[in-house]
Each structure stands twice: as C-alpha cells, then as structure tokens.
Design an enzyme around this catalytic site. Structure first.
Site: not given
Ligand code: ARG
Length: 477
Positions: A21, A101, A146-147, A268, A274, A276, A281, A308, A313
């Site tokens: 992560s 966790n 409206t509409h 453009s 143009k 824009n 948008e 968990y 993640q």
């Molecule tokens: N990187 C993990 C997350 O974003 C947190 C770690 C928990 N990992 C685990 N193997 N218990 O949730």
C-alpha cells in the site's frame, strides 16, 4: 505472472508489489509518525517502556523523512524498520500493545479529518462567493427554467442563493460527519485489544480525537466513516455538477448569459475563435470519478466478515481520490463563479421570452375577476398558442370563447395586462418566503452570510482543537 518467491514465508517481488500500500501510504506518512509518538507517550506514562527508552525512540523518530524509508509492504513496517536501524532493538518496543490494524485506521482518520476541515472551509468559501454575487444582483432579472424551457422570470440573486443553500447543506453533511470521523481506534490492536495496561483515552486525547471507536473489533474493521465521507463528497459533486452544467450552457452563444473569465477557459488548438468552458466541464466530468470512488469503496467493504481484512487497504486510495477531486472542484468553482461576467441585458431580455409571464397573467385574472384558477389557466393557455404578447382584445376574445366572460368589463384593464406581462413586476410580486422578490432575496442573503460566518467559526474551532493537541504532542520528549 511469474512468482519468484520459492518457499512459503519468502516474499516474492511480485507478491510484495501486489500487496503493497506504499503508494497510497504517502497520504498517511506524517500521521503515522504522530500515532507512533502518541502511543510511545502513553506507553511511557503507563510504565510499559522506560523513560530513557522513550527518549531514545522519540529521538529516532524525529529525523525520519519519507524519502529515507526502505522497502516494506506498508508505511508502518517501513517506519519501524527505519527506526530500528537508527536506534537499535529498543525501537522494537514501539509496537507494544498495538497492531498495524488499529494503526492504519487511526492514520486514515487523522488525515481525513484534516481533509474534511479543509473541504468544509472551501465549500463555505464557495457559498460565500455565491451569496455575495447574489447580493449584487437582487434586481437582475433572468429567465427561470423548468425542463430547460422558459418558465417564469426570476433573478440572478434567487438563482445563486439556490445554489448557495445547496452548498450549505453539503457543509452541514460534512460537519455532521466530522464527529464520527474524529474518533480513535488506537489501542484496539489487531482487533481483540491487548493484555498490556494501555490507556486508549490518553492516546485519543494526545492525537486530538474526541472519543473512541470503543469496541476493538469495530474499531479496526469499520470503514463506514470513509464511506460516509465519500457519500458526502459524491453528493456535493452531484450538486456542483449542476452549477457547472449551467455555467457551460449559459456561456454558449445560444444562451449568451455569461462570459467565463479567460483564466477558467481554454482555447482550441485548431479553432482560433474558441473559448471553451473546460474547468466547468471537468467539474462535471470529475463528478463521475468521485461517484466511482464511492461505488468502488462500497463494493470493497460490502460483506466483509469481522474483523480486519486486507481488502480494506484497497478502499483507502478511493477515499484520497474522492476528496482530492472534490476539493479541487470546489476551489475551481469558486474562481469560476467569482470571476464570471453576467450579461445582464441579455438575461433580462431573455427573461421575457417564451411567454414566461403567462402564470402571472393567469394569477392576476384570478385576483381581479374572481374566476377559478383552472379557468384562467385555460384562457391564458389558449392565448399562448397565438401570441406571446397578447392585447386586451385577444384576452377578451379567448375568455369569451372559453368562459363566456370579458375580463376588460370586469376590471381587468390595459394597465393590469401590462403589469402582468412585465417580468420585473412578476418578480416584485413574488415576495413570499423563499421567493425571488428583491426584498426576500436580500433577507436570505443577509441570513446566509450569518450562517457562513458561523460555519467559519465551527471550522476554526475544530481546527484549533486538533492543532493544539498535535502541537503539544510534537513537543513531547
Ligand atoms: N496497509 C494496511 C492497510 O492499509 C495496514 C496493514 C494491516 N496489514 C495486515 N496484514 N494486517 O489496511
């Protein structure tokens, strides 16, 4: 995919990359160091680590910068590894009585509360811009639709205040979600809490949280606060996209109601003439991405068993994407709306198009002659088929045919007809609560300004509490 790891427990690069992560963890690097500090302070206060150990570990944390971190599947692991490399095995005491966790859930909440405070301030600022522009244009008559068909005249003030009120509700949703975000999961450990004599209230206080996510199983496993934030931002974007859509439409030559500032427009690469409305948008387009982030996070969190699961993640990057896009869009819209030029002549001229005063004509027929509204509606409907600017003779003729009456003989004279067909007078008459009459929009604008100031104070108060807590935490040695 080629998995290069050979034995169980030996992690292959491909697997590491897959479960990592690290990219999204950039968001929580600073927060993780704060969580480490708070946990260490508490461990020391509870006698779970010695004061010398505390000082040594905190000094080790002090110099850690993100670029120094080596490998590791997440930022928590990488920081701990870096710490141990600096201070030695004693650094391994930091993880006493906690888990990644509870750590990650705490980090996400710390960063999200900051993002939500910023977003609240930005939404409030956009609402302020709209209210200020409304106050300048209490008398500026515009067509109401409206509409997307000309319906009745209204004012720029009425229109802008409508968008401002929408945004003020978005603000309220963010404000209401804030106390649910700002609760501490720390100390829940993996999910079953811990046998160490930790103090969860203390770490919560040190980190500027207001209370705990108490049940340790709930604390590590819930991401409902994240889903709530994404829901709120998705709704906010849906609202913003309506304003964006109008800026786009109104700046076309067909409407010609506004001119966007060059700063918020693009040209453009091929068509030199143009201009824009690209920013508006993209607000409209990014709305789709924020909605996608919400749906992705919901789908990831759906049906996850306690407690968990690593799936969680995968939800987090959607949160950062959602809030980043939303904050950007809100800021851009503030610039767009504050700098747009209104073409008031064109707006006023257009306000009378499409027989937009027909409702008022029917209403005044009712008020003068006492005929039922439905009859008046039929008479004016018959008139509308023929002309957008009927004479009193046309009116008599239609009324005679439909209801066997002659309005001109019942007190409905030329003057009354002229008044009914005047968009400005239509608007002036609509002075009931919430209506477009200048007296009413001025009242609403003044009221909303007060509300916006209250909102500002709320954000400052919340930010002050967080900042004070984190400042003293950073100083603890
Ligand atoms: N990187 C993990 C997350 O974003 C947190 C770690 C928990 N990992 C685990 N193997 N218990 O949730």
């Amino acid at each position: 995919m080629l998995l290069r790891g050979e034995r169980l427990g030996e992690i292959s690069e491909d697997v590491l990359e897959f479960i990592s992560s690290r990219e999204a963890d950039r968001w929580i690097f600073e927060a993780d160091l704060l969580v480490d500090r708070a946990h260490l302070v508490m461990l020391k206060e509870r006698g779970l680590i010695a004061p010398e150990e505390f000082s040594k570990i905190v000094a080790g944390l002090d110099g850690i910068e993100e670029e120094m971190l080596g490998e590791g599947e997440d930022v928590h692991e990488a920081i701990e590894a870096e710490l141990i490399s600096r201070v030695g095995a004693v650094g391994g005491r930091m993880h006493t009585g906690r888990s990644r966790n509870d750590e990650v859930a705490t980090c996400i909440r710390i960063v999200l509360r900051e993002e939500v405070l910023c977003l609240m301030a930005e939404v409030n600022a956009l609402a302020r811009t709209l209210v200020e522009r409304a106050a300048e244009h209490a008398e500026s008559i515009i067509p109401g639709f409206t509409h997307l068909q000309h319906a009745q005249p209204t004012t720029l003030a009425h229109h802008h205040l409508a968008h401002a009120d929408t945004l003020l509700r978005d603000f309220e949703r963010l404000r209401d979600s804030y106390p649910r975000i700002n609760k501490s999961p720390l100390g829940a450990a993996a999910f079953a809490s811990t046998g160490f004599d930790i103090d969860r209230d203390r770490t919560a206080q040190l980190l500027g949280f207001e209370g705990l996510v108490e049940n340790s199983m709930d604390a590590v496993s819930t991401r409902d606060f994240l889903l709530e934030a994404l829901s709120t931002t998705a709704i906010l974007m849906a609202n913003l996209s309506r304003l964006a859509e109008e800026l786009i439409l109104w700046s076309t030559s067909e409407f010609g109601y506004i001119e966007l500032d060059d700063l918020f427009s693009s040209t453009s690469s091929i068509m030199p003439q143009k201009k824009n409305p690209d920013t508006a948008e993209l607000v409209r387009g990014k709305t789709g991405s924020v909605m996608g982030s919400l749906v992705a996070a919901l789908a990831i969190c759906k049906a996850l068993p306690m407690s968990y699961n690593r799936d969680l993640q995968e939800a987090t990057p959607n949160l950062w994407r959602g809030v980043t896009l939303t904050r950007g869009a809100v800021r851009i819209m503030a610039g767009c709306t504050s700098s747009a030029k209104y073409r008031c002549d064109r707006l006023e001229e257009s306000a009378g198009e499409g027989f937009s005063t027909a409702t008022e004509l029917a209403d005044s027929l009712v008020r003068t002659t006492g005929i039922p509204f439905r009859t008046a509606h039929q008479i004016v409907g018959a008139l509308a088929v023929r002309s957008e600017s009927p004479t009193i003779r046309d009116l008599d003729e239609a009324a005679e045919r439909i209801a066997r009456i002659k309005p001109s003989e019942m007190g409905f004279d030329e003057e009354k007809l002229k008044t009914a067909l005047d968009p400005k007078k239509n608007v002036a008459l609509r002075s009931r609560t919430g209506g477009p009459a200048p007296s009413e929009t001025r009242r609403m604008a003044a009221d909303r300004k007060k509300k916006i100031e209250e909102n500002e104070r709320f954000v400052e108060e919340m930010r002050g509490r967080v900042d004070r807590a984190l400042e003293s935490l950073r100083e603890m040695r």
